[in-house]
Scaffold this motif. Sequence first.
Motif, PDB file in Angstrom:
ATOM      1  N   GLN A  22     -16.198 -14.008-105.008  1.00 58.33           N
ATOM      2  CA  GLN A  22     -16.555 -14.858-103.872  1.00 58.33           C
ATOM      3  C   GLN A  22     -16.128 -14.214-102.559  1.00 58.33           C
ATOM      4  OE1 GLN A  22     -14.491 -18.372-105.169  1.00 58.33           O
ATOM      5  NE2 GLN A  22     -16.408 -19.417-105.689  1.00 58.33           N
ATOM      6  N   PHE A  23     -14.955 -13.575-102.563  1.00 54.41           N
ATOM      7  CA  PHE A  23     -14.482 -12.905-101.353  1.00 54.41           C
ATOM      8  C   PHE A  23     -15.383 -11.719-101.006  1.00 54.41           C
ATOM      9  CE2 PHE A  23     -11.483 -10.060 -99.055  1.00 54.41           C
ATOM     10  CZ  PHE A  23     -11.270 -10.886 -97.963  1.00 54.41           C
ATOM     11  N   ALA A  24     -15.797 -10.968-102.019  1.00 57.13           N
ATOM     12  CA  ALA A  24     -16.711  -9.845-101.784  1.00 57.13           C
ATOM     13  C   ALA A  24     -18.046 -10.339-101.239  1.00 57.13           C
ATOM     14  CB  ALA A  24     -16.923  -9.059-103.075  1.00 57.13           C
ATOM     15  N   ALA A  25     -18.516 -11.477-101.743  1.00 55.63           N
ATOM     16  CA  ALA A  25     -19.772 -12.045-101.237  1.00 55.63           C
ATOM     17  C   ALA A  25     -19.623 -12.474 -99.781  1.00 55.63           C
ATOM     18  CB  ALA A  25     -20.198 -13.229-102.105  1.00 55.63           C
ATOM     19  N   LEU A  26     -18.470 -13.019 -99.440  1.00 54.56           N
ATOM     20  CA  LEU A  26     -18.209 -13.401 -98.046  1.00 54.56           C
ATOM     21  C   LEU A  26     -18.237 -12.171 -97.141  1.00 54.56           C
ATOM     22  CD1 LEU A  26     -17.225 -15.443 -95.857  1.00 54.56           C
ATOM     23  CD2 LEU A  26     -14.913 -14.798 -96.534  1.00 54.56           C
ATOM     24  N   LEU A  27     -17.570 -11.108 -97.564  1.00 53.88           N
ATOM     25  CA  LEU A  27     -17.554  -9.887 -96.759  1.00 53.88           C
ATOM     26  C   LEU A  27     -18.946  -9.274 -96.643  1.00 53.88           C
ATOM     27  CD1 LEU A  27     -14.250  -8.200 -97.965  1.00 53.88           C
ATOM     28  CD2 LEU A  27     -14.632  -9.539 -95.897  1.00 53.88           C
ATOM     29  N   ALA A  28     -19.732  -9.388 -97.688  1.00 47.67           N
ATOM     30  CA  ALA A  28     -21.094  -8.845 -97.641  1.00 47.67           C
ATOM     31  C   ALA A  28     -21.978  -9.647 -96.688  1.00 47.67           C
ATOM     32  CB  ALA A  28     -21.699  -8.850 -99.038  1.00 47.67           C
ATOM     33  N   ALA A  29     -21.665 -10.929 -96.504  1.00 46.54           N
ATOM     34  CA  ALA A  29     -22.473 -11.786 -95.632  1.00 46.54           C
ATOM     35  C   ALA A  29     -22.109 -11.630 -94.162  1.00 46.54           C
ATOM     36  CB  ALA A  29     -22.312 -13.240 -96.046  1.00 46.54           C
ATOM     37  N   VAL A  30     -20.982 -11.026 -93.858  1.00 45.78           N
ATOM     38  CA  VAL A  30     -20.530 -10.913 -92.465  1.00 45.78           C
ATOM     39  C   VAL A  30     -21.509 -10.146 -91.580  1.00 45.78           C
ATOM     40  CG1 VAL A  30     -18.751  -9.921 -90.974  1.00 45.78           C
ATOM     41  CG2 VAL A  30     -18.101 -11.307 -92.925  1.00 45.78           C
ATOM     42  N   PRO A  31     -22.028  -8.984 -91.978  1.00 48.06           N
ATOM     43  CA  PRO A  31     -22.945  -8.270 -91.076  1.00 48.06           C
ATOM     44  C   PRO A  31     -24.163  -9.094 -90.661  1.00 48.06           C
ATOM     45  CG  PRO A  31     -22.269  -6.839 -92.844  1.00 48.06           C
ATOM     46  CD  PRO A  31     -21.748  -8.210 -93.173  1.00 48.06           C
ATOM     47  N   VAL A  32     -24.592  -9.996 -91.511  1.00 45.96           N
ATOM     48  CA  VAL A  32     -25.727 -10.847 -91.171  1.00 45.96           C
ATOM     49  C   VAL A  32     -25.320 -11.872 -90.111  1.00 45.96           C
ATOM     50  CG1 VAL A  32     -27.351 -12.545 -92.092  1.00 45.96           C
ATOM     51  CG2 VAL A  32     -26.725 -10.539 -93.451  1.00 45.96           C
ATOM     52  N   ALA A  33     -24.112 -12.403 -90.257  1.00 47.18           N
ATOM     53  CA  ALA A  33     -23.662 -13.471 -89.365  1.00 47.18           C
ATOM     54  C   ALA A  33     -23.269 -12.954 -87.981  1.00 47.18           C
ATOM     55  CB  ALA A  33     -22.492 -14.217 -89.996  1.00 47.18           C
ATOM     56  N   CYS A  34     -22.592 -11.829 -87.939  1.00 51.30           N
ATOM     57  CA  CYS A  34     -22.167 -11.308 -86.629  1.00 51.30           C
ATOM     58  C   CYS A  34     -22.410  -9.805 -86.596  1.00 51.30           C
ATOM     59  CB  CYS A  34     -20.711 -11.661 -86.342  1.00 51.30           C
ATOM     60  SG  CYS A  34     -19.532 -11.060 -87.534  1.00 51.30           S
ATOM     61  N   GLU A  35     -23.532  -9.426 -86.083  1.00 48.29           N
ATOM     62  CA  GLU A  35     -23.958  -8.034 -86.094  1.00 48.29           C
ATOM     63  C   GLU A  35     -23.084  -7.140 -85.215  1.00 48.29           C
ATOM     64  OE1 GLU A  35     -27.975  -8.166 -84.834  1.00 48.29           O
ATOM     65  OE2 GLU A  35     -28.598  -9.432 -86.500  1.00 48.29           O
ATOM     66  N   ASN A  37     -19.769  -7.206 -84.111  1.00 45.89           N
ATOM     67  CA  ASN A  37     -18.400  -6.840 -84.497  1.00 45.89           C
ATOM     68  C   ASN A  37     -18.158  -7.014 -85.984  1.00 45.89           C
ATOM     69  OD1 ASN A  37     -17.693  -6.325 -81.799  1.00 45.89           O
ATOM     70  ND2 ASN A  37     -17.355  -8.503 -81.456  1.00 45.89           N
ATOM     71  N   ALA A  38     -19.125  -6.741 -86.807  1.00 47.67           N
ATOM     72  CA  ALA A  38     -19.015  -6.990 -88.244  1.00 47.67           C
ATOM     73  C   ALA A  38     -17.882  -6.191 -88.876  1.00 47.67           C
ATOM     74  CB  ALA A  38     -20.332  -6.672 -88.934  1.00 47.67           C
ATOM     75  N   ALA A  39     -17.734  -4.929 -88.513  1.00 51.97           N
ATOM     76  CA  ALA A  39     -16.694  -4.099 -89.113  1.00 51.97           C
ATOM     77  C   ALA A  39     -15.301  -4.620 -88.756  1.00 51.97           C
ATOM     78  CB  ALA A  39     -16.839  -2.652 -88.667  1.00 51.97           C
ATOM     79  N   GLN A  40     -15.094  -4.988 -87.500  1.00 53.11           N
ATOM     80  CA  GLN A  40     -13.797  -5.521 -87.092  1.00 53.11           C
ATOM     81  C   GLN A  40     -13.507  -6.852 -87.779  1.00 53.11           C
ATOM     82  OE1 GLN A  40     -14.220  -5.618 -82.818  1.00 53.11           O
ATOM     83  NE2 GLN A  40     -12.808  -3.895 -82.613  1.00 53.11           N
ATOM     84  N   PHE A  41     -14.516  -7.694 -87.899  1.00 52.53           N
ATOM     85  CA  PHE A  41     -14.305  -9.006 -88.498  1.00 52.53           C
ATOM     86  C   PHE A  41     -13.995  -8.895 -89.994  1.00 52.53           C
ATOM     87  CE2 PHE A  41     -15.819 -13.225 -90.024  1.00 52.53           C
ATOM     88  CZ  PHE A  41     -14.831 -13.969 -89.407  1.00 52.53           C
ATOM     89  N   THR A  42     -14.675  -7.993 -90.701  1.00 51.75           N
ATOM     90  CA  THR A  42     -14.369  -7.823 -92.127  1.00 51.75           C
ATOM     91  C   THR A  42     -12.964  -7.260 -92.306  1.00 51.75           C
ATOM     92  OG1 THR A  42     -15.503  -5.687 -92.144  1.00 51.75           O
ATOM     93  CG2 THR A  42     -16.751  -7.593 -92.911  1.00 51.75           C
ATOM     94  N   ASP A  43     -12.544  -6.341 -91.433  1.00 50.59           N
ATOM     95  CA  ASP A  43     -11.170  -5.839 -91.496  1.00 50.59           C
ATOM     96  C   ASP A  43     -10.169  -6.954 -91.252  1.00 50.59           C
ATOM     97  OD1 ASP A  43     -12.106  -3.295 -91.987  1.00 50.59           O
ATOM     98  OD2 ASP A  43     -11.881  -2.623 -89.906  1.00 50.59           O
TER      99      ASP A  43
END
Length: 77
Positions: A22-35, A37-43
């Motif tokens: 579930q956590f991996a799925a959340l991280l995979a969905a981040v680039p779609v939600a916030c294009e 700063n996606a890398a900073q937000f996943t970190d």
Amino acid sequence: MPTAKTWKAPKADKRPLRTPGQFAALLAAVPVACEKNAAQFTDYLRFLAYTGAREQEALKVRWDDVDMAGERVTIGT
């Protein structure tokens, strides 16, 4: 006050922990939600998950708080 009745708060329901999938799925969905700063937000999300820090505590961590040799992060100083 001796005549006041005590009030007990109801116990909060325990929330289930997220699975690694579930956590991996959340991280995979981040680039779609916030294009932008996606890398900073996943970190940031990984840092929260792996350290157990609270959101505002994590934002206050500086490089001086990180001990790479000792593999430690000091939070809340």
